[in-house]
Every structure is written in C-alpha cells, then in structure tokens.
Enzyme design. Structure first.
Site, PDB file in Angstrom:
ATOM      1  N   ASP A  55       0.867  -1.186   0.000  1.00  0.00           N
ATOM      2  CA  ASP A  55       0.000   0.000   0.000  1.00  0.00           C
ATOM      3  C   ASP A  55       0.901   1.233   0.000  1.00  0.00           C
ATOM      4  OD1 ASP A  55      -2.113   1.696   0.078  1.00  0.00           O
ATOM      5  OD2 ASP A  55      -2.936   0.956   1.971  1.00  0.00           O
ATOM      6  N   VAL A  56       1.350   1.602  -1.213  1.00  0.00           N
ATOM      7  CA  VAL A  56       2.349   2.664  -1.349  1.00  0.00           C
ATOM      8  C   VAL A  56       1.757   3.955  -1.916  1.00  0.00           C
ATOM      9  CG1 VAL A  56       4.194   0.962  -1.594  1.00  0.00           C
ATOM     10  CG2 VAL A  56       3.149   1.924  -3.657  1.00  0.00           C
ATOM     11  N   LYS A  57       0.616   3.856  -2.573  1.00  0.00           N
ATOM     12  CA  LYS A  57      -0.104   5.012  -3.141  1.00  0.00           C
ATOM     13  C   LYS A  57       0.803   5.976  -3.887  1.00  0.00           C
ATOM     14  CE  LYS A  57      -4.080   4.738  -0.013  1.00  0.00           C
ATOM     15  NZ  LYS A  57      -3.641   3.785   1.029  1.00  0.00           N
ATOM     16  N   ARG A  58       1.722   5.453  -4.683  1.00  0.00           N
ATOM     17  CA  ARG A  58       2.588   6.299  -5.478  1.00  0.00           C
ATOM     18  C   ARG A  58       1.821   6.856  -6.681  1.00  0.00           C
ATOM     19  NH1 ARG A  58       5.008   5.493  -0.987  1.00  0.00           N
ATOM     20  NH2 ARG A  58       7.088   4.575  -0.936  1.00  0.00           N
ATOM     21  N   ASP A  66      -2.272  10.050   2.140  1.00  0.00           N
ATOM     22  CA  ASP A  66      -3.064   8.927   2.658  1.00  0.00           C
ATOM     23  C   ASP A  66      -4.011   9.423   3.742  1.00  0.00           C
ATOM     24  OD1 ASP A  66      -3.798   6.152   3.461  1.00  0.00           O
ATOM     25  OD2 ASP A  66      -2.038   5.647   2.276  1.00  0.00           O
TER      26      ASP A  66
END
Lengths: 303, 303
Positions: free
Chosen positions: A103-106, B108
């Site tokens: 879960d890096v949301k890059r 996030d």
C-alpha cells in the site's frame, strides 16, 4: 495478480485481507523490551519488532486469508530500518503463499512512474534482473492521470502483477476533491471510468483486470453504484472495522457471484488482543487469528 | 522552510532548484565502471554512483542555487541501497546549506499521513527523537483531502518545515482529473483554494506559507491565474527545460516583487553534459554548473 488472488479467495472461502500496519503501540511489551535489550532504543529495534510481530500474525493467519496488505508509511517513518522490515515481511508472506499488496499510493509523471513501477517489475542493471520490492501489487494515486499509470501496465500484463488505483477513499475528507460534481457526476466516478478503461489493457482470465480499484467501505451507496458500473474492475475495500463499516454495508461491493472484492482490516485484526482483555499480550497472534475467523464469519453472511 | 528558502533565493539571486533525479543512463561510464569494479553489478553499485554523481553536482552548484529537489522514485527503484543514497545525498546537500525538498508525493488517510509526516518531523522512540529522512520539505498529493495533509502542519509550524501540494501538474494527462469542470471551475482550482486555506495554518514571516503548491510550468495561463489568486502560496514549478517550458512562459508565476516561486530543472542541469558535445563525461558537474548559470540568466530576464 488478479487470477491468483481470485483463486486464493475461493480456496480459502474468505475475501479478507490482513493489513500488516503495525505501530509501536501495538507491540507486546515483552517483545518490545527484548528488542530494546538486543538493539538499544532505536529504529532497528522497532523495525525488528514489526518484522517479528508480522511473522507471528502471518503464521496464525496465512491458512485463512488470500492476501496481506502492508501500509508502507508505518515502516517508512523508521527510515531504512523500517523499510528493511517491510521488505522482509513481504518475503515471509510470499513464502507462505499469500498475495502481497504494497500500500504505497505512489503516483507521478511518466518517467518517474516508470521508476516507481520497479515496485512490481524490478529493474535491470546491465542485463541482470533485480527485484528489491517483490510486491504482487501496489496501490496508486490517479491525480496525475494515465501518464502515472501506464508504466505499470507491462508488468501487469507480462508478469501477472497488479495495481489498485484510488477511486473513492474511506476517509471523511476524501470528499473534498473526489465528490466535486462535474456535468452531473462526481470526480470519483470519472476516476472509476478511467480505471475501468485502463483495466481493459491488462485483463486476467477470470473476468477481472489486473488494474483494480480502491473503494472505501464507508460509503455504501457509492460502493454499490461502482460495483454495478465497473464490471471487470476488482475492488480493494479499506474501512471495515476500525474505520466504522461492517458486513451489512458491504453486500453491494460484491458481484452476483459473491466475487469482485477483498475487504481489508488492519487494526481490527492485528491489534485485536488490545481490544479484548481475554487475550494476554503473549497471545496477540492467536487473537488475530480469532479476529480473522470472526470477520470471515461476518462476511460469510453476504458472499 | 519557506522563510529560509526565500532568504536563500534572494541571497543567490536565483529561483532555480536543481532536481537531483539521476538515472543509470546519466552516469559517466568511467564512474559506472569504477563502482561496478568495487561493488559488482548490483543495486549497491548504482546507489553509490547516484550518491557520487549528486555530490559532485552539489559541489558545483550549491553556491548558485537555493535548493535541491530529490525525486525519490529514482532511488526507490533500487530498493534499500537506492534509498540509502537518497538519504546520504540529503545529508550532503544540507551540509552545503541547501534547502532540501523530498519529491515523495505521499498522501493517505489521517493515521497513515501521521506516519508519512515522519519525513519532516522525525519520530520518537520512548522519548528519544530520531530523524531518519531529514528533508526540509516534501511534496504531497491532495486526492484524499485535508486528512492527508493535517499531520504535516505541526512540523510546518513548530519545526519550520514545509510541504508542496500538487495543484496543477506539468504532465499531459494531468488534465484527465485536474481539469474536470465543477460549477464553472476546474478541479485544480478547488485544490488551489484548499491549499491556500490550509496555508493559513502555517504562515511564515515573509508573506508566504510553509504550505506551498506544485504548479507545472507547461500551463502558462493557469500558472498566471493561480499566482494572482493565491497571494500567500509559494509555487514549486516543474517542467522547465526537458518538459518544454522556457523562461518566457514563467513571468506570470512570480509575484510583482519577483518572488513567490522556484523553478525546478532536473535533466536539463544534471545531464547537461550529454546534450552538448563540448563537455566530456568527466566534466559532467562543470556542465551542470554552466547549465545553472544559463538558467539563472534566462530566468533573470523575468525576475
């Protein structure tokens, strides 16, 4: 990613994802003291706590769940040592046969996204292949559009990796941009349409794409609406448990065959021992197993 | 961050930011071979190339520019070794007095954003403070709204750190979501309004906030419009040079005092030696210095 994930969900009859998002406050005192004793009070000690904590949780849950999701921020805050624990946890989870979601949301422009795609593709140095990250899939942010997504498509197609793109997030202020209305549709619906379109470029064999979506559990109507609208887009659903959603909110996130989504729970599983006094801290992993079984039963009513 | 940045810009009479975004292809062959010789053909060798390359660029430019920006993706793709080079490059740049912007584009939900805020706040382990990342400022993604920004405000206020939030990005497909129209205004204008509002919570002493914005150089009219609209929001402007924008496009990004923004150039500076045959690869850092001087002159015409 997607075909293997669907197969695992069916074999284990469970769409639950364990969120391996440890904090120092979740670590049993005995374990913390042992690590401080061994390494001193530093980032290496905490990183080793996280790894040990994750390993015991994985040992107690890998036979019950299809996948784990690691929130990299929890590790990243502890610098190199933290990231080292993130990487070692991934290796351990993969050895146990779990699908691993980073879960890096890059999200960035094309040339930068090509570097970030190394998370799922690895990279080559003078013809020698290296894969430092090893995630099966990662989460991505869509704000910069297709440029930021495209470099991830070749590993999705050729290496059977996957991506989960933020569509509608579970947090309250997600609405500030995602719910703005444009020509009668909210922004997140445009995002959803883009994700669906991009998904056609990396379809799996079971009717779902390796380009998947993050759709929060806390917005039930929107979740149901998106499920109907996006026939080949698989959902990763955060927000169950600690963020307030329960199984009765989630029926509409699944397709008519009871497929099409995985539900993440982090704190509700990995810190279950802190919620219920009947477990001592030494039984934190057993408490996590119990929490997974409860969640499986809870979700079983709807799938 | 913002007051120190403005002071540095004025002292050096230059709003140029050097983007330390190395790729293996930019590394001089002699340096590459030396590192392969020493470490083998692996990620550690490439990480050491990046660090050495950055150090020489910094040595040749720190007296000319106020800040450097490091795109973490370029390092992250090489795993722990790459991130180690990122961290060591930050330490080196700070020793030379430069303001360091970590281009990490994180974003996030609240509890996760609190962990990411460790980039600029560090964190504590049993009362002992650690600061593994050491950036003066980081870039952030606004898709999840204020929840994802709020944990960064205390370090902005109390530790004089900063954040640059994506508003209008320089890449072509940035328009897919950012330009959607809602009640007569594009999405990025809503983002801009949010950034301006959040900025009031962490103002510096010079009229600008530690909560700043990323506004791409490739959309001139939008840049001018946003400059007029956002009186206390400082801009980080990518897209000069390699992405196609030039000084004549950028006049409107500055305020009437010639302040209010910094212009990033990465490839155009650090790989300048590859564009002009008059430099041999051994003079890559001198070529970077020349490129900075040319850019300073180019921008000097407008500020």
């Amino acid at each position: 990613m997607i075909d293997r994930l669907i197969k695992q969900i069916e074999q284990k009859a469970n769409p639950t994802v364990v969120g391996l998002d440890p904090t120092f406050e979740m670590i049993p005192k005995t374990m913390a003291n042992e690590m401080f004793e061994e390494h001193g009070k530093n980032t290496k000690a905490v990183a080793n706590m996280f790894l040990q904590f994750n390993k015991e949780i994985i040992d107690q849950t890998f036979d019950l769940v299809p996948a784990v999701k690691l929130q990299i921020a929890m590790y990243e805050q502890y610098g190199l040592d933290g990231i080292s624990a993130y990487l070692d946890s991934i290796v351990y989870a993969k050895e146990k046969g779990l699908v691993v979601i980073g879960d890096v949301k890059r999200g960035d422009i094309a040339s930068t996204a090509a570097a970030y795609a190394g998370h799922i593709s690895g990279m080559s140095i003078e013809g020698i292949h290296f894969d430092p990250w090893k995630e099966d899939a990662v989460t991505l942010n869509p704000y910069m559009g297709f440029d930021g997504i495209e470099p991830f498509l070749p590993p999705c197609r050729e290496l059977h990796k996957g991506i989960f793109i933020l569509v509608k997030t579970s947090n309250p202020s997600g609405s500030e941009l995602q719910d703005l209305m444009s020509q009668g549709k909210p922004v997140y619906e445009y995002t959803a349409e883009l994700v669906s379109k991009w998904g056609e470029l990396a379809m799996g064999d079971q009717g779902y794409s390796n380009v998947a979506a993050v759709v929060g559990a806390t917005y039930k109507e929107q979740g149901e609406f998106l499920r109907k609208k996006l026939s080949h887009t698989f959902f990763l659903v955060p927000g169950y448990g600690a963020q307030g959603a329960s199984a009765k909110d989630l029926g509409g996130y699944f397709d008519s065959d009871g497929r099409g989504c995985i539900i993440n729970s982090s704190r509700g599983i990995i810190a279950a021992y802190q919620k219920d006094g009947k477990y001592g801290e030494q039984n934190f992993a057993e408490a996590a197993r119990e929490a997974v079984l409860l969640m499986k039963k809870d979700l079983g009513g709807i799938v």
